[in-house]
Design an enzyme around this catalytic site. Structure first.
Site: not given
Ligand code: ZN
Length: 290
Positions: A68, A70, A136, A176, A186
């Site tokens: 991901h 952020t 992340e 993601h 992302d």
């Molecule tokens: Zn995400």
């Protein structure tokens, strides 16, 4: 039946508390017996972060790694990812900072499932919080801002360590945006997926097969492209709009030079090459469908 479960939980809690005291703030990940071979990366340090309420007991084994960005700064992301907001309970296993010398911070231990995937699906699996490790990365928008070389290097080392330890298959190293089609974008088209794959982590098509497919002029009908995307793992909404979003997610990962959701020769050539490399039976079934 309840008593033994409670005892296990109490023992687990005690072990957790003791390990927190004795591992300190900055720890090296311990070598695990499941590692098939030695990692090519060295010196990965993982800092123990503040912890997160955005987690739950893990009920299924880890088979996915999900990346991901952020879309926020380090302080705000650290705050959100502690999962203190009951209406927006989120968590993550690892957070990679964007400092000149990036750090890896652990918020949720891997034996717990973190709330990072939300509503998600891939292949036959739904709700990928269970069964995945999440990372992340601090970046305001990975579709706009490149990841620095220093950040990429530490992400690669972390991914390598996780993938080896859990024996995560290349096609299960995902964005993601792959597992939440149309809902998430992302870690974005600037994420260095090709470089990651060149290090042996995650999926990438063989260039000669892509070239071969391009020469053969792939079948560009929407039904065929939908079948290819579904066979690879993408879970699409019905209709043209669903297909466009699915193709966009695919392009964001595998054809980042043009992310428009439109069917073209190059996208389909890459998709067929991927499927042929990693899901040969599904490839044959779709390619030679009467
Ligand atoms: Zn995400």
């Amino acid at each position: 039946m309840n008593a033994p479960i409670r005892s296990y939980c109490q023992i687990g809690l005690l072990v957790g508390v003791f390990s927190l005291f004795f591992t300190g703030c900055a720890t090296q990940p311990k070598p695990e017996p499941k590692s098939p071979t030695e990692s090519k990366f060295t010196g990965l340090r993982i800092e123990q972060g503040p912890g997160s309420l955005g987690s739950e007991p893990r009920k299924s084994p880890v088979t996915y790694l999900v990346l991901h960005h952020t879309a926020g700064s380090l302080p705000s992301s650290l705050d959100i990812l502690q999962g203190k907001d009951p209406k927006h309970k989120v968590g993550i296993h690892y957070l990679v900072t964007d400092e000149p010398k990036p750090r890896v911070i652990r918020l949720v231990p891997e034996h717990l499932a973190a709330y990072h995937a939300g509503k998600s699906a891939w292949a036959k699996d739904v709700g990928l919080n269970q069964g995945s490790i999440g990372i992340e990365i601090i970046n305001y928008d990975g579709n706009v801002y490149p990841y620095s070389d220093a950040q990429a290097a530490i992400i690669f080392a972390l991914c390598d360590e996780i993938v080896r330890r859990h024996d995560i298959k290349p096609w299960n190293v995902l964005a993601h945006s792959d597992i939440a089609v149309g809902r998430k974008v992302d870690p974005g088209s600037k994420f260095p997926w090709a470089k990651l794959a060149s290090l042996g982590i995650g999926a990438w098509p063989l260039p000669n097969e892509v070239a071969d497919n391009l020469r053969k002029k792939p079948n560009l009908t929407p039904n065929h492209v939908r079948s290819l995307l579904s066979a690879y793992g993408y879970v699409l909404e019905p209709g043209d709009a669903g297909l466009k979003l699915g193709l966009e997610a695919f392009q964001r990962h595998f054809r980042p030079s043009k992310v428009d959701g439109l069917i073209d020769h190059e996208s389909v050539a890459i998709l067929e090459a991927l499927l042929r490399r990693y899901q040969p039976a599904a490839y044959r079934a779709v390619r030679f469908k009467p």
